[in-house]
Motif scaffolding. Structure first.
Motif, PDB file in Angstrom:
ATOM      1  N   TYR A  35       0.821  -0.876   0.185  1.00  0.00           N
ATOM      2  CA  TYR A  35       0.246   0.465   0.315  1.00  0.00           C
ATOM      3  C   TYR A  35       0.553   1.118   0.068  1.00  0.00           C
ATOM      4  CZ  TYR A  35      -4.358  -2.485   0.863  1.00  0.00           C
ATOM      5  OH  TYR A  35      -5.224  -3.924   1.083  1.00  0.00           O
ATOM      6  N   ASP A  42      -5.267   8.410   2.614  1.00  0.00           N
ATOM      7  CA  ASP A  42      -5.928   6.960   2.930  1.00  0.00           C
ATOM      8  C   ASP A  42      -4.806   5.814   2.085  1.00  0.00           C
ATOM      9  OD1 ASP A  42      -7.871   5.568   0.581  1.00  0.00           O
ATOM     10  OD2 ASP A  42      -7.865   7.834   0.670  1.00  0.00           O
ATOM     11  N   PHE A  90       3.597   0.933   2.687  1.00  0.00           N
ATOM     12  CA  PHE A  90       3.637  -0.234   3.698  1.00  0.00           C
ATOM     13  C   PHE A  90       3.048  -1.838   3.335  1.00  0.00           C
ATOM     14  CE2 PHE A  90       2.694   2.290   7.757  1.00  0.00           C
ATOM     15  CZ  PHE A  90       2.122   3.075   7.224  1.00  0.00           C
ATOM     16  N   PHE A 109      -0.216  -5.296   9.825  1.00  0.00           N
ATOM     17  CA  PHE A 109       0.588  -4.145   8.857  1.00  0.00           C
ATOM     18  C   PHE A 109       2.285  -3.738   9.472  1.00  0.00           C
ATOM     19  CE2 PHE A 109      -1.459  -2.048   5.740  1.00  0.00           C
ATOM     20  CZ  PHE A 109      -2.905  -2.034   6.179  1.00  0.00           C
ATOM     21  N   GLY A 110       3.254  -3.613   8.221  1.00  0.00           N
ATOM     22  CA  GLY A 110       4.698  -3.546   8.542  1.00  0.00           C
ATOM     23  C   GLY A 110       4.345  -1.850   9.099  1.00  0.00           C
TER      24      GLY A 110
ATOM     25  N   PHE B  33     -14.148  -3.801   7.351  1.00  0.00           N
ATOM     26  CA  PHE B  33     -12.819  -4.292   8.746  1.00  0.00           C
ATOM     27  C   PHE B  33     -12.940  -2.516   9.381  1.00  0.00           C
ATOM     28  CE2 PHE B  33     -10.824  -8.093   7.908  1.00  0.00           C
ATOM     29  CZ  PHE B  33     -11.198  -9.004   6.791  1.00  0.00           C
ATOM     30  N   TYR B  35      -9.714  -0.596  11.392  1.00  0.00           N
ATOM     31  CA  TYR B  35      -8.169  -0.133  11.739  1.00  0.00           C
ATOM     32  C   TYR B  35      -8.030   1.512  12.708  1.00  0.00           C
ATOM     33  CZ  TYR B  35      -6.622  -3.712   8.813  1.00  0.00           C
ATOM     34  OH  TYR B  35      -6.478  -5.612   8.423  1.00  0.00           O
ATOM     35  N   GLN B  37      -5.313   3.843  12.903  1.00  0.00           N
ATOM     36  CA  GLN B  37      -3.357   4.352  12.607  1.00  0.00           C
ATOM     37  C   GLN B  37      -2.922   4.954  13.542  1.00  0.00           C
ATOM     38  OE1 GLN B  37      -3.374   4.915   8.368  1.00  0.00           O
ATOM     39  NE2 GLN B  37      -0.776   4.650   8.274  1.00  0.00           N
ATOM     40  N   ALA B  42       2.054   2.496  11.233  1.00  0.00           N
ATOM     41  CA  ALA B  42       0.963   1.081  10.494  1.00  0.00           C
ATOM     42  C   ALA B  42      -0.321   1.300  10.794  1.00  0.00           C
ATOM     43  CB  ALA B  42       1.674   0.163  10.692  1.00  0.00           C
ATOM     44  N   PRO B  43      -1.040   0.829  10.167  1.00  0.00           N
ATOM     45  CA  PRO B  43      -2.835   1.402  10.634  1.00  0.00           C
ATOM     46  C   PRO B  43      -2.488  -0.111  10.995  1.00  0.00           C
ATOM     47  CG  PRO B  43      -2.713   1.058   8.594  1.00  0.00           C
ATOM     48  CD  PRO B  43      -0.886   1.458   9.192  1.00  0.00           C
ATOM     49  N   PHE B  45      -5.199  -3.339  13.856  1.00  0.00           N
ATOM     50  CA  PHE B  45      -6.630  -4.311  13.341  1.00  0.00           C
ATOM     51  C   PHE B  45      -7.165  -3.922  14.490  1.00  0.00           C
ATOM     52  CE2 PHE B  45      -9.929  -6.879  11.601  1.00  0.00           C
ATOM     53  CZ  PHE B  45     -10.042  -8.075  13.150  1.00  0.00           C
ATOM     54  N   TYR B  48     -14.143  -6.534  12.757  1.00  0.00           N
ATOM     55  CA  TYR B  48     -13.901  -7.413  11.107  1.00  0.00           C
ATOM     56  C   TYR B  48     -15.664  -7.461  11.734  1.00  0.00           C
ATOM     57  CZ  TYR B  48     -14.923 -11.232   8.203  1.00  0.00           C
ATOM     58  OH  TYR B  48     -15.421 -11.735   7.332  1.00  0.00           O
ATOM     59  N   LEU B  87     -10.126   4.515  10.297  1.00  0.00           N
ATOM     60  CA  LEU B  87     -10.544   4.220   9.058  1.00  0.00           C
ATOM     61  C   LEU B  87     -10.940   2.117   9.101  1.00  0.00           C
ATOM     62  CD1 LEU B  87      -6.700   3.209   7.554  1.00  0.00           C
ATOM     63  CD2 LEU B  87      -7.919   5.342   6.940  1.00  0.00           C
ATOM     64  N   HIS B  91     -13.557  -5.679   2.077  1.00  0.00           N
ATOM     65  CA  HIS B  91     -13.288  -6.496   1.808  1.00  0.00           C
ATOM     66  C   HIS B  91     -14.274  -6.793   0.506  1.00  0.00           C
ATOM     67  CE1 HIS B  91     -12.170 -10.585   0.831  1.00  0.00           C
ATOM     68  NE2 HIS B  91     -11.323  -9.774  -0.360  1.00  0.00           N
ATOM     69  N   LEU B  97      -7.827  -5.588   0.099  1.00  0.00           N
ATOM     70  CA  LEU B  97      -8.995  -4.292   1.083  1.00  0.00           C
ATOM     71  C   LEU B  97      -8.914  -3.065   0.006  1.00  0.00           C
ATOM     72  CD1 LEU B  97      -9.989  -5.311   3.057  1.00  0.00           C
ATOM     73  CD2 LEU B  97      -8.248  -4.447   4.557  1.00  0.00           C
ATOM     74  N   ILE B  98      -9.911  -2.600   0.393  1.00  0.00           N
ATOM     75  CA  ILE B  98     -10.269  -1.146  -0.079  1.00  0.00           C
ATOM     76  C   ILE B  98     -10.254  -0.015   1.093  1.00  0.00           C
ATOM     77  CG2 ILE B  98     -10.723   0.655  -1.439  1.00  0.00           C
ATOM     78  CD1 ILE B  98      -9.268  -1.039  -3.100  1.00  0.00           C
ATOM     79  N   PHE B  99      -9.232   0.449   1.465  1.00  0.00           N
ATOM     80  CA  PHE B  99      -9.802   1.497   2.270  1.00  0.00           C
ATOM     81  C   PHE B  99     -10.504   2.737   2.060  1.00  0.00           C
ATOM     82  CE2 PHE B  99      -6.797   0.063   5.936  1.00  0.00           C
ATOM     83  CZ  PHE B  99      -6.347  -1.167   5.373  1.00  0.00           C
ATOM     84  N   GLY B 100     -11.511   3.246   3.367  1.00  0.00           N
ATOM     85  CA  GLY B 100     -11.835   4.466   3.158  1.00  0.00           C
ATOM     86  C   GLY B 100     -10.655   6.157   3.419  1.00  0.00           C
ATOM     87  N   LYS B 101     -11.217   7.103   3.141  1.00  0.00           N
ATOM     88  CA  LYS B 101      -9.947   8.232   3.711  1.00  0.00           C
ATOM     89  C   LYS B 101      -9.644   8.769   4.949  1.00  0.00           C
ATOM     90  CE  LYS B 101     -11.148  10.173  -0.703  1.00  0.00           C
ATOM     91  NZ  LYS B 101      -9.686   9.713  -1.074  1.00  0.00           N
TER      92      LYS B 101
END
Lengths: 118, 109
Positions: A35, A42, A90, A109-110, B33, B35, B37, B42-43, B45, B48, B87, B91, B97-101
């Motif tokens: 990512y 985002d 990421f 995530f890393g 999901f 997340y 951040q 990193a994000p 979890f 879910y 976030l 899925h 996985l697609i994230f929102g803003k």
């Protein structure tokens, strides 16, 4: 517990140079995702690999390429770098094998690689 | 494609309860999901949901209505350390996985 390891943590490059980012997934994880996250943005999905084969492709520029190796680590190769490539990159991993299909995408995530292109 | 909408910013005070909403439009829904951040990190979890209803995990709960394309993350007993970006990620079957803003939550004392 082992986590996703990315290297380097920080990278500074100049325009038109190349960069290689590395990702070591959690042991026994078979899927790796890349990512890109710009400042205040985002995370944008670039590309993913499952069992060393490309699984899905997102908004990855043609100047970038990636692969997953036999030990499941992955590398993101970036060429002809542009100022707009400056971002946090990421890597995330997950395990599809043995999981219920619906939970496949729980990502770990890393810490990311901060790339600055000058 | 997918459209994922969530508020850009929210503010709340310590000890309060805050609800962060997320609406999505997608086909082949395969789970939602949340997340957390923190800036520069990193994000991580949080929760879910794949079936309708509420999933509770300590101070955090997440709700899903598939028919409405709607989810929310509920944070109780807010603490200063909860100040972060949250976030919402969807899925869609066959894709990553697609994230929102993201929603930036600021918790004040």
């Amino acid at each position: 517990a082992a986590g996703v390891i990315q290297s380097p943590r920080h990278l500074i490059k100049e325009k038109r140079e190349t960069a290689t980012l590395k990702c070591y997934p959690i042991p026994r994880h078979d899927t790796v995702y890349w990512y890109q996250q710009g400042p205040g943005q985002d995370p944008q999905f670039l590309i993913s690999f499952y069992e060393k084969m490309q699984s899905d492709k997102g908004s990855i520029p043609d100047r970038f390429s990636a692969q997953q190796f036999s030990d499941y680590h992955s590398e993101l190769n970036m060429s002809s770098l542009e100022l707009g490539d400056s971002a946090l990159y990421f890597c995330a991993s997950s395990s599809r094998a043995g999981q219920e299909r619906a939970t496949n995408e729980k990502l770990f995530f890393g810490s990311g690689t901060q790339l600055s292109v000058l | 494609g997918q459209n994922i909408d969530q508020p850009t910013e929210m503010t709340a005070t310590e000890g309060a309860i805050v609800q962060i909403n997320c609406t999505y439009q997608t086909s082949g829904f395969n789970g939602l999901f949340w997340y957390q951040q923190h800036a520069g990190e990193a994000p991580t979890f949080l929760s879910y949901n794949v079936l309708d209803g509420l999933e509770e995990k300590g101070r955090f709960s997440s709700f899903l209505s598939r028919s409405k394309g709607y989810s929310y993350l509920l944070l109780k007993e807010l603490q200063m350390k909860d100040s972060a970006s949250y976030l919402c990620a969807v899925h869609q079957a066959g894709t990553a996985l697609i994230f929102g803003k993201g929603t930036t939550l600021s918790v004040s004392s």
